[in-house]
Write an enzyme that holds these catalytic residues in place. Structure first.
Site, PDB file in Angstrom:
ATOM      1  N   SER A 138       0.857  -1.178   0.000  1.00 15.57           N
ATOM      2  CA  SER A 138       0.000   0.000   0.000  1.00 15.57           C
ATOM      3  C   SER A 138       0.896   1.232   0.000  1.00 15.57           C
ATOM      4  O   SER A 138       2.097   1.142   0.262  1.00 15.57           O
ATOM      5  CB  SER A 138      -0.912   0.016   1.229  1.00 15.57           C
ATOM      6  OG  SER A 138      -0.136   0.193   2.409  1.00 15.57           O
ATOM      7  N   ASP A 185      -1.650  -2.017  -3.839  1.00 21.86           N
ATOM      8  CA  ASP A 185      -3.063  -1.972  -3.485  1.00 21.86           C
ATOM      9  C   ASP A 185      -3.687  -0.640  -3.898  1.00 21.86           C
ATOM     10  O   ASP A 185      -3.080   0.159  -4.588  1.00 21.86           O
ATOM     11  CB  ASP A 185      -3.208  -2.225  -1.978  1.00 21.86           C
ATOM     12  CG  ASP A 185      -4.502  -2.943  -1.634  1.00 21.86           C
ATOM     13  OD1 ASP A 185      -5.370  -3.071  -2.511  1.00 21.86           O
ATOM     14  OD2 ASP A 185      -4.638  -3.374  -0.473  1.00 21.86           O
ATOM     15  N   HIS A 186      -4.889  -0.394  -3.415  1.00 26.02           N
ATOM     16  CA  HIS A 186      -5.714   0.751  -3.797  1.00 26.02           C
ATOM     17  C   HIS A 186      -4.903   2.039  -3.987  1.00 26.02           C
ATOM     18  O   HIS A 186      -4.171   2.456  -3.103  1.00 26.02           O
ATOM     19  CB  HIS A 186      -6.782   1.016  -2.728  1.00 26.02           C
ATOM     20  CG  HIS A 186      -7.732  -0.116  -2.552  1.00 26.02           C
ATOM     21  ND1 HIS A 186      -9.015  -0.106  -3.053  1.00 26.02           N
ATOM     22  CD2 HIS A 186      -7.593  -1.315  -1.924  1.00 26.02           C
ATOM     23  CE1 HIS A 186      -9.626  -1.230  -2.745  1.00 26.02           C
ATOM     24  NE2 HIS A 186      -8.786  -1.982  -2.067  1.00 26.02           N
ATOM     25  N   ASP A 220      -7.651   2.528  -7.900  1.00 31.44           N
ATOM     26  CA  ASP A 220      -8.991   2.600  -7.321  1.00 31.44           C
ATOM     27  C   ASP A 220      -9.525   4.019  -7.518  1.00 31.44           C
ATOM     28  O   ASP A 220      -9.330   4.903  -6.684  1.00 31.44           O
ATOM     29  CB  ASP A 220      -8.957   2.235  -5.837  1.00 31.44           C
ATOM     30  CG  ASP A 220     -10.342   2.272  -5.202  1.00 31.44           C
ATOM     31  OD1 ASP A 220     -11.314   2.651  -5.899  1.00 31.44           O
ATOM     32  OD2 ASP A 220     -10.461   1.920  -4.017  1.00 31.44           O
ATOM     33  N   GLU A 250     -10.657  -0.663 -10.205  1.00 30.90           N
ATOM     34  CA  GLU A 250     -11.787  -0.711  -9.279  1.00 30.90           C
ATOM     35  C   GLU A 250     -12.889   0.160  -9.870  1.00 30.90           C
ATOM     36  O   GLU A 250     -12.825   1.390  -9.819  1.00 30.90           O
ATOM     37  CB  GLU A 250     -11.394  -0.215  -7.888  1.00 30.90           C
ATOM     38  CG  GLU A 250     -12.546  -0.210  -6.900  1.00 30.90           C
ATOM     39  CD  GLU A 250     -12.375  -1.219  -5.770  1.00 30.90           C
ATOM     40  OE1 GLU A 250     -13.165  -1.187  -4.831  1.00 30.90           O
ATOM     41  OE2 GLU A 250     -11.437  -2.040  -5.843  1.00 30.90           O
TER      42      GLU A 250
END
Length: 275
Positions: A138, A185-186, A220, A250
């Site tokens: 992250s 990640d996001h 995302d 996303e």
């Protein structure tokens, strides 16, 4: 540890406790986390209970579930695509691995890490119970690896820490004998400079090694209008394709808050991709 979403997220902890928690958590949930609805690598197994908080796991539970998962993994390990080797998996090999997982109805855990201790613990657990695994960075985790005292106004610490962690994985992953997916990640719109920095590292690594440093990245942009979301992802995908980086998009929301994106007020009827 929360395995309910198909991924395992571990908070910063001393190595000994982290290793114990990760090993215990994967032992208790390996069948459930790696497989749904079938067993590990497609072999049907009895479902294990999900763990929604860090709780002690009995030695018997570890032995029973761990042994079942290990037997299933050993029985099918040779069936992995020929392109998938121990170490970091990228490009076509990653596509082959993801397709194989889909065809055989099992999930690959994605573990958010915060340092080399958690990286090692996760790869150790995957090696013990049959891997493969996704080591996931992250933006905050990358900053933590670099050191929280460093300035991060332009995401420089998040970029440097994520790159350092990725290089660590590449240095040791083969020693664990498992396929490892290096993922981020996001990343919301305001954090795109973080991905820009990692893409520069991917491109430099590709020039020397013929493959990217990371396997894949996630954008995302679910807080943005769908048209803008897709347009930005298309722009990044065109850049990523040139050095064989896969993109995760996303498009919808799953509720709750994660990595600075708060959808806790969204009605359940609007969850996931619309339409």
């Amino acid at each position: 540890i929360n395995c309910s979403g198909g991924s395992i997220r571990v908070a910063p902890s001393p190595h000994a406790m982290l290793r114990k928690v990760v090993l215990a958590g994967l032992a208790a949930t390996a069948v459930d986390a790696f497989t749904a609805p079938s067993g590990f690598f497609g072999n049907r197994q009895a479902p294990a209970a999900k763990i929604n908080s860090v709780k002690p796991v009995s030695a018997r539970t570890q032995r029973v579930n761990g042994a079942a998962s290990l037997r299933a993994a050993e029985a099918t390990k040779s069936k992995l695509p020929a392109s998938v080797k121990p170490g970091v998996v990228t490009g076509q090999a990653l596509v082959d691995l993801l397709n194989y997982a889909k065809e055989n109805n099992f999930a690959i855990p994605g573990v958010n890490i915060v340092g080399t201790n958690s990286i090692n613990a996760c790869m150790e657990a995957a090696a013990k119970y049959g891997g493969p695994i996704m080591v996931t960075f992250s933006k905050g985790g990358g900053q933590f690896i670099a050191g929280k005292s460093l300035p991060n106004k332009n995401d420089e610490a998040s970029i440097a820490g994520s790159i350092a962690g990725a290089l660590h994985v590449r240095a040791v992953a083969k020693q664990y004998g498992i396929p490892v997916v290096l993922h981020t990640d996001h990343c919301q719109k305001a954090w795109l400079p973080w991905i820009d920095g990692l893409m520069a590292a991917n491109e430099d690594y590709f020039k020397t090694h013929g493959e990217p440093l990371f396997s894949s990245h996630m954008l995302d942009l679910s807080e943005e209008p769908l048209e803008e979301n897709v347009a930005i992802c298309k722009k990044y995908l065109e850049r990523m394709a040139k050095c064989n980086v896969l993109l995760e998009m996303e498009l919808g929301v799953t509720g709750g808050e994660e990595d600075g994106v708060d959808n806790s007020g969204v009605a359940p009827s609007r969850f996931y991709t619309q339409p």
